[in-house]
Scaffold this motif. Structure first.
Motif, short mmCIF file in Angstrom:
data_model
loop_
_atom_site.label_atom_id
_atom_site.label_comp_id
_atom_site.label_asym_id
_atom_site.label_seq_id
_atom_site.Cartn_x
_atom_site.Cartn_y
_atom_site.Cartn_z
N ASP A 91 1.05 -1.12 -0.20
CA ASP A 91 0.05 -0.14 -0.05
C ASP A 91 0.91 1.17 -0.01
OD1 ASP A 91 -2.84 -1.40 0.11
OD2 ASP A 91 -1.96 -2.05 2.24
N ALA A 92 0.33 2.24 -0.58
CA ALA A 92 1.09 3.32 -0.74
C ALA A 92 1.44 4.04 0.67
CB ALA A 92 0.29 4.27 -1.56
N LEU A 93 0.60 4.02 1.62
CA LEU A 93 0.60 4.47 3.01
C LEU A 93 0.87 5.93 3.02
CD1 LEU A 93 2.76 1.50 4.48
CD2 LEU A 93 0.27 1.77 4.54
N LEU A 94 0.34 6.78 2.34
CA LEU A 94 0.27 8.44 2.26
C LEU A 94 -0.48 8.91 3.35
CD1 LEU A 94 -0.14 9.04 -1.50
CD2 LEU A 94 1.91 8.58 -0.25
N GLN A 146 -1.37 6.81 -9.03
CA GLN A 146 -0.91 8.32 -8.81
C GLN A 146 -0.42 8.08 -7.55
OE1 GLN A 146 -4.51 10.67 -9.38
NE2 GLN A 146 -3.48 11.45 -11.37
N LYS A 147 -1.29 7.53 -6.62
CA LYS A 147 -0.83 7.39 -4.98
C LYS A 147 0.60 6.61 -5.15
CE LYS A 147 -5.32 7.07 -2.90
NZ LYS A 147 -6.34 6.17 -2.09
N ALA A 148 0.90 5.47 -5.85
CA ALA A 148 2.06 4.83 -5.76
C ALA A 148 3.20 5.55 -6.54
CB ALA A 148 1.72 3.74 -6.80
N LEU A 152 6.60 6.77 -4.13
CA LEU A 152 7.85 6.40 -4.65
C LEU A 152 8.58 7.59 -4.57
CD1 LEU A 152 10.16 4.94 -6.23
CD2 LEU A 152 8.88 5.74 -8.29
N GLN A 153 8.01 8.76 -4.92
CA GLN A 153 9.05 10.04 -4.96
C GLN A 153 9.21 10.46 -3.56
OE1 GLN A 153 10.21 10.22 -7.39
NE2 GLN A 153 9.89 12.43 -8.36
N ARG A 154 8.27 10.29 -2.44
CA ARG A 154 8.30 10.71 -0.97
C ARG A 154 9.59 9.73 -0.34
NH1 ARG A 154 3.58 9.15 3.03
NH2 ARG A 154 4.37 7.10 2.58
N THR A 155 9.87 8.38 -0.89
CA THR A 155 10.78 7.46 -0.46
C THR A 155 12.11 8.09 -0.97
OG1 THR A 155 9.40 5.69 -0.14
CG2 THR A 155 11.81 5.27 -0.52
N LEU A 176 -1.08 -1.10 -15.05
CA LEU A 176 -0.56 -0.16 -14.05
C LEU A 176 0.73 -0.80 -13.33
CD1 LEU A 176 -0.97 2.72 -12.92
CD2 LEU A 176 -2.51 1.47 -11.26
N ARG A 177 0.82 -2.10 -13.09
CA ARG A 177 1.86 -2.82 -12.67
C ARG A 177 2.85 -2.57 -13.54
NH1 ARG A 177 1.52 -7.71 -9.28
NH2 ARG A 177 3.39 -8.62 -8.92
N HIS A 178 2.78 -2.76 -14.79
CA HIS A 178 3.87 -2.61 -15.47
C HIS A 178 4.46 -1.12 -15.53
CE1 HIS A 178 2.60 -6.24 -18.20
NE2 HIS A 178 3.10 -6.81 -17.04
N GLN A 179 3.57 -0.23 -15.46
CA GLN A 179 3.88 1.04 -15.51
C GLN A 179 4.75 1.49 -14.36
OE1 GLN A 179 0.81 3.54 -16.23
NE2 GLN A 179 -0.09 2.39 -17.70
N ILE A 180 4.21 1.23 -13.17
CA ILE A 180 4.79 1.45 -11.94
C ILE A 180 6.11 0.70 -11.58
CG2 ILE A 180 4.42 1.66 -9.15
CD1 ILE A 180 2.69 3.46 -10.98
N ARG A 181 6.32 -0.36 -11.88
CA ARG A 181 7.35 -1.18 -11.79
C ARG A 181 8.33 -0.61 -12.63
NH1 ARG A 181 6.24 -7.27 -13.39
NH2 ARG A 181 6.29 -6.52 -15.27
N ASP A 182 8.00 -0.36 -14.07
CA ASP A 182 9.05 0.10 -14.65
C ASP A 182 9.62 1.54 -14.03
OD1 ASP A 182 8.94 -1.85 -16.50
OD2 ASP A 182 7.65 -0.97 -18.13
N LEU A 183 8.81 2.20 -13.63
CA LEU A 183 9.09 3.50 -13.13
C LEU A 183 9.97 3.60 -11.90
CD1 LEU A 183 8.97 6.58 -12.82
CD2 LEU A 183 6.74 6.18 -11.28
#
Length: 219
Positions: A91-94, A146-148, A152-155, A176-183
């Motif tokens: 989870d993004a845990l924002l 967007q949350k993911a 990532l940027q917060r980390t 979305l999994r592919h997009q976020i994983r690649d990012l």
């Protein structure tokens, strides 16, 4: 420094995780800057416990032995807040009480001083993930992707020395999994961060492109 000019990265020496007198895993591995070590195994095999041990917050129900080094510095007995580990979870845990920008400011390294400078760095970080203008947005209004990206940027804004990934893509749909994983992988490699990923998904291991270690529950 190593002969090719890169740092030593993350070294795990004879890492052993146990619970209730039973050994869950034993692992020796080297993760160079920009490389990803993938650890796979069934539930209960100790994958998340391994990340917790590396991050310095292993539950006292578990035991851990071995050495953890980053760029030659021994982290084994260093408290979690001084290890420099960045972590992403399922989870993004924002923080719901903070805006998107507030979440990123929370993660931003204290080495960056001045309110205007810190705001500028966060605005640039939002632009990098195609969320320009989202500084004042409520995290509850964001999509899963967007949350993911914000998580990532917060980390990354905390300037971690290494990155720990606890199945952060598992709750995303396939595209979305592919997009976020690649990012995540692209950003980690660009920043030359050693990465340890735990996952159930073979496609994550293939995308990571580094060494894969499979662990299992001992009888």
């Amino acid at each position: 420094m190593t002969p090719d000019g890169k740092t030593d990265g993350l070294q795990l020496r004879r890492m052993t995780i146990g619970v209730a007198g039973r050994t869950l895993l034993s692992l020796t591995a080297s993760v160079r800057p920009g490389e990803i070590l993938t650890v796979m195994g069934p539930s209960g095999s100790g994958k998340s416990a391994l990340l917790a041990a590396l991050g310095g917050f292993l539950d006292t129900a578990f035991t851990a032995s071995g050495e953890i080094l980053i760029d030659g510095s021994d982290l084994t007995d260093i408290p979690a807040e001084k290890r420099g580990a960045g972590m992403l979870f399922q989870d993004a845990l924002l923080f719901p009480h903070l805006s998107v920008g507030g979440n990123l400011l929370f993660g931003l390294s204290p080495a960056i001083h001045g309110a205007d400078k810190r705001r500028h760095v966060v605005e640039e970080a939002l632009a990098e993930i195609e969320l320009t203008g989202f500084f004042d947005r409520d995290p509850a209004t964001l999509s899963g992707g967007q949350k993911a990206r914000v998580a990532l940027q917060r980390t990354l804004l905390s300037a971690p020395r290494f990155l720990l990934l606890d199945e952060p893509f598992s709750k995303l749909d396939t595209d979305l999994r592919h997009q976020i994983r690649d990012l995540v992988f692209t950003r980690a490699k660009a920043l030359k961060l050693p990465v340890v990923l735990v996952t159930h998904d073979q496609s994550d291991a293939l995308a990571a492109g580094g060494e894969t270690v499979t662990i299992g529950v001992e009888p």
